[in-house]
Design an enzyme around this catalytic site. Structure first.
Site, short mmCIF file in Angstrom:
data_model
loop_
_atom_site.label_atom_id
_atom_site.label_comp_id
_atom_site.label_asym_id
_atom_site.label_seq_id
_atom_site.Cartn_x
_atom_site.Cartn_y
_atom_site.Cartn_z
N CYS A 48 0.83 -1.19 0.00
CA CYS A 48 0.00 0.00 0.00
C CYS A 48 0.87 1.25 0.00
CB CYS A 48 -0.87 0.01 1.25
SG CYS A 48 -1.76 -1.53 1.47
N ARG B 275 2.39 1.31 -5.86
CA ARG B 275 2.53 0.49 -4.66
C ARG B 275 1.31 -0.39 -4.40
NH1 ARG B 275 6.61 2.11 -1.39
NH2 ARG B 275 5.61 1.06 0.35
N TRP C 202 -3.23 -2.35 -1.64
CA TRP C 202 -2.95 -3.65 -2.25
C TRP C 202 -3.36 -4.64 -1.17
CZ3 TRP C 202 0.23 -7.96 -1.41
CH2 TRP C 202 0.48 -8.76 -2.54
N ASN D 147 -0.02 1.28 6.29
CA ASN D 147 0.65 0.37 5.35
C ASN D 147 1.44 -0.62 6.19
OD1 ASN D 147 2.09 -0.81 3.24
ND2 ASN D 147 3.67 0.75 3.29
N GLY D 148 1.26 -1.90 5.93
CA GLY D 148 1.96 -2.93 6.70
C GLY D 148 0.98 -3.98 7.17
N GLU E 254 15.37 -13.61 -15.86
CA GLU E 254 14.83 -12.26 -15.76
C GLU E 254 13.87 -11.98 -16.93
OE1 GLU E 254 14.52 -10.04 -13.69
OE2 GLU E 254 14.26 -8.15 -14.72
N LYS F 82 9.89 -10.89 -16.80
CA LYS F 82 9.31 -9.70 -17.47
C LYS F 82 8.10 -10.10 -18.28
CE LYS F 82 11.18 -7.86 -15.43
NZ LYS F 82 11.38 -7.08 -14.28
N GLU G 239 5.00 -11.43 -16.02
CA GLU G 239 4.31 -10.53 -15.11
C GLU G 239 3.54 -9.42 -15.83
OE1 GLU G 239 6.94 -8.73 -12.16
OE2 GLU G 239 8.47 -8.33 -13.65
N HIS H 297 16.69 -32.74 -19.60
CA HIS H 297 16.29 -33.40 -18.35
C HIS H 297 14.81 -33.15 -18.04
CE1 HIS H 297 20.39 -34.53 -17.64
NE2 HIS H 297 20.79 -33.28 -17.74
N LYS I 264 4.79 -2.92 -6.49
CA LYS I 264 6.23 -2.68 -6.69
C LYS I 264 7.03 -2.99 -5.43
CE LYS I 264 9.56 0.02 -8.99
NZ LYS I 264 9.90 -1.13 -9.85
C1 G6P Z 1 8.30 -6.93 -6.50
C2 G6P Z 1 8.35 -6.25 -7.86
C3 G6P Z 1 9.52 -6.80 -8.66
C4 G6P Z 1 10.82 -6.65 -7.89
C5 G6P Z 1 10.72 -7.30 -6.51
C6 G6P Z 1 11.90 -6.94 -5.64
O1 G6P Z 1 7.95 -8.26 -6.62
O2 G6P Z 1 7.15 -6.46 -8.54
O3 G6P Z 1 9.61 -6.08 -9.88
O4 G6P Z 1 11.87 -7.22 -8.60
O5 G6P Z 1 9.56 -6.81 -5.83
O6 G6P Z 1 11.86 -5.56 -5.36
P1 G6P Z 1 13.08 -4.77 -4.76
O7 G6P Z 1 12.57 -3.38 -4.53
O8 G6P Z 1 13.45 -5.45 -3.47
O9 G6P Z 1 14.19 -4.84 -5.73
#
Ligand code: G6P
Length: 587
Positions: free
Chosen positions: A2, A27, A75, A101-102, A466, A470, A473, A489, A582
């Protein structure tokens, strides 16, 4: 998770809060709300489900009066996405409002106790107990009531509270982000700096358990009952960096910034780098911990250290780190890698490490984040604010920094700087219109697919992971990465006529990955090659420069663009993919 924002000052609060909410929406974006109040007037709360823009159309936040207010974008964790569960929450009388938030871990027992005392709850959230706890002690005055309420809470929290008849906001933080912005016309509170960057660059960073009381006349900060002073810093971030500008989405803007952000990442204080390098040389056991993209950067880092330095570092998912606790001593060095510096799993790992006496160095983008406060030292990425939920520019900056440490360890710092600088044009070209069009064509080929597989070896395996993250998500297409050698395998069973496989190839392991591509091709797979050299095996070629240790940078950028184009074609908002946030501030 949040996002919260607050304002008290000489301007009408609601437009500032609304703007702040929009800037924080990355957020969390399932519901939002604002409560405002003038010292002499009643608190008015408006809240609802949906994105801020949609709610604003229905509820007209900007018409809320008052020079003080708090706001929240959610969120969901406790309680479904409903109007009632949206913040702000009020006490039984409607005279106290809070945003949080938390997670309040002991909310169950507190709620029971408060219900017995006659409090009526309107939501299923853990947060509502805070408003009722303040109400419970309000006879002692708003400030004391807040302090005793905060004392009862267990868990993580950044909270803002207002009360009818009081011209102040009271805030606290513990293990959840909260910063204070000091503008000429008033004081802001927010989960993150971009929220108020338009009005001030003067920021006060808070420590755990800091309680801030802000009114028109100024700010007081308390910790453990004592008044304390906290310095005010000026941030280098610019408001333009937090705007979309000519781009349709932050994701594409941030992808396009990488020629610049990669150059900014290498501008480090040599003394800081040298000190870290010394620590690495003397350490007995080195870990890199992170989540999501930050973990993938850590994995890439482990290959750099192995190849460039012949040094073993352990890349570990932050959420799994506690399983390695027994290896931690006061000689262990832990790098906590986190763009936001607020990811709860990473902070938990930091605490585990510190509990064992290990040194912790943060690699982060956000000065003043919990990670910079709790770690022993930090290396900053200097990428500027990243607003899109997906990490793009900060991933490549993390890769740059790990590579920089590896090169510094073998006295090749200057050589590395030159290598990175010489890549400027190469990176710039990867984000050019021509490249985007080429990738848009590829996206059209792939848009109806249900599955996309990605393969690579060594550094390119980290890139494949990675890249898969991308794609999945932001486009919701199932994308899965395999180390090339693992294909035989199991994953080969998934390949049939037309199955798309994206293969990352590089000079140093070309032959082996070519064999893997033959294996795919023999079963009818459709191969997209990301490489400097073309091959007959490719059905689609994405040409990138050969960049050696910097391959993870040049090879991920086209896939970031591909993921973006897939999202746009599939009608997904690339900045806010479903169910994600995020900064994930819960474990
Ligand atoms: C969330 C985001 C990702 C990010 C991860 C770690 O899951 O959606 O995009 O890689 O957090 O975030 P950080 O701020 O710790 O790099």
């Amino acid at each position: 998770m949040c996002g919260i924002v607050g304002y008290v000052g000489y301007r009408k609060a609601s437009p500032l809060l609304l703007k702040g909410l929009k800037n924080l929406e990355y957020r969390g974006y399932d519901s939002a709300g604002i409560a405002t109040c003038h010292a002499q007037s009643c608190i008015e709360v408006r809240k609802g489900i949906g994105k801020v823009e949609e709610i604003e159309k229905k509820l007209n936040f900007e018409s809320l009066d008052g020079d003080m207010g708090i706001a929240h974008t959610r969120w969901a964790t406790h309680g479904a996405v409903t109007d009632r569960n949206a913040h702000p929450h009020t006490d039984s009388t409607g005279k106290i409002a809070i945003v949080h938030n938390g997670i309040i871990e002991n909310y169950g027992e507190l709620k029971e106790e408060l219900i017995e005392k006659g409090h009526e709850f309107r939501s299923e959230t853990d947060s509502e107990v805070i408003a009722h706890l303040i109400e419970e002690n309000i006879a002692y005055g708003f400030e004391d009531a807040c302090m005793s309420a905060f004392n009862r809470l267990k868990g993580s929290y950044a909270i803002l509270a207002i009360k009818e008849g009081e011209d102040k906001i009271i805030g606290i933080r513990k293990d959840s982000p909260l910063v204070v912005g000091i503008a000429e016309h008033g004081t802001f509170f927010a989960s993150d700096i971009p929220s108020f960057l338009e009005w001030t660059k003067n920021v006060m960073y808070l420590y755990n358990y800091d309680i801030v009381i802000a009114g028109k006349e100024g700010i007081r900060v308390y910790n453990e009952g004592l008044e304390v002073s906290r310095p005010i810093d000026t941030v280098e971030w610019d408001i333009e960096q937090a705007k979309k500008g000519e781009f349709g989405h932050f994701m594409m803007k941030e992808i396009s910034e990488q020629a610049e952000t990669v150059m900014k990442a290498i501008k480090q204080d040599r003394a800081v780098v040298s000190a870290i390098v010394e620590e690495m040389k003397n350490a007995f056991g080195i870990f890199f911990v992170g989540c999501g993209s930050s973990y993938h950067a850590s994995l890439a880092g482990s290959y750099f250290f192995s190849k460039e330095v012949k040094m073993h570092v352990n890349p570990v998912l932050a959420s799994e780190f506690e399983n390695y606790e027994h290896f931690l001593t006061d000689k262990t060095l832990v790098f906590a890698v986190s763009q936001s510096g607020e990811t709860a799993d990473v902070l938990e790992a930091v605490r585990v490490a510190k509990g064992r006496g290990s040194r912790v160095i943060g690699i982060t983008n956000v000065l003043g984040s919990s990670l910079t406060m709790e770690g022993d030292a930090s290396l900053l990425m200097h990428s500027g604010p990243e607003i899109c939920v997906l990490s793009t520019k900060t991933y490549t900056s993390q890769v740059v920094l790990m590579n920089l440490l590896a090169h510094a360890l073998v006295n090749r710092y200057e050589e590395y700087m030159a290598d990175v600088k010489s890549l400027y044009l190469g990176i710039y070209n990867l984000t050019s219109r021509t490249m985007r069009e080429h990738l848009e064509e590829l996206a059209k080929e792939l848009v109806e697919e249900e599955h996309i597989y990605l393969i690579g070896r060594g550094l390119q395996y980290a890139t494949a992971l990675e890249a898969a993250l991308k794609i999945k998500e932001v486009s919701y297409i199932h994308a899965e990465a395999f180390a090339g050698g693992e294909l035989k395998h199991g994953p080969l069973a998934l390949i049939e006529e037309g199955t798309p496989v994206i293969a990352f190839t590089a000079r140093d392991n070309c032959n082996k990955i070519l064999s893997n591509m033959h294996e795919v091709k023999a079963r009818g797979g459709w191969i997209v090659g990301v490489s400097a050299k073309e091959s007959d095996l490719f059905d689609y070629w994405v040409k990138v420069p050969e960049a050696g240790a910097l391959n993870p940078i040049v090879q991920i950028i086209p896939i970031q663009i591909l993921a973006y184009e897939l999202a746009v074609l599939r009608g997904v908002d690339p900045d806010k993919p479903r169910n994600l946030a995020k900064s994930v501030t819960v474990t």
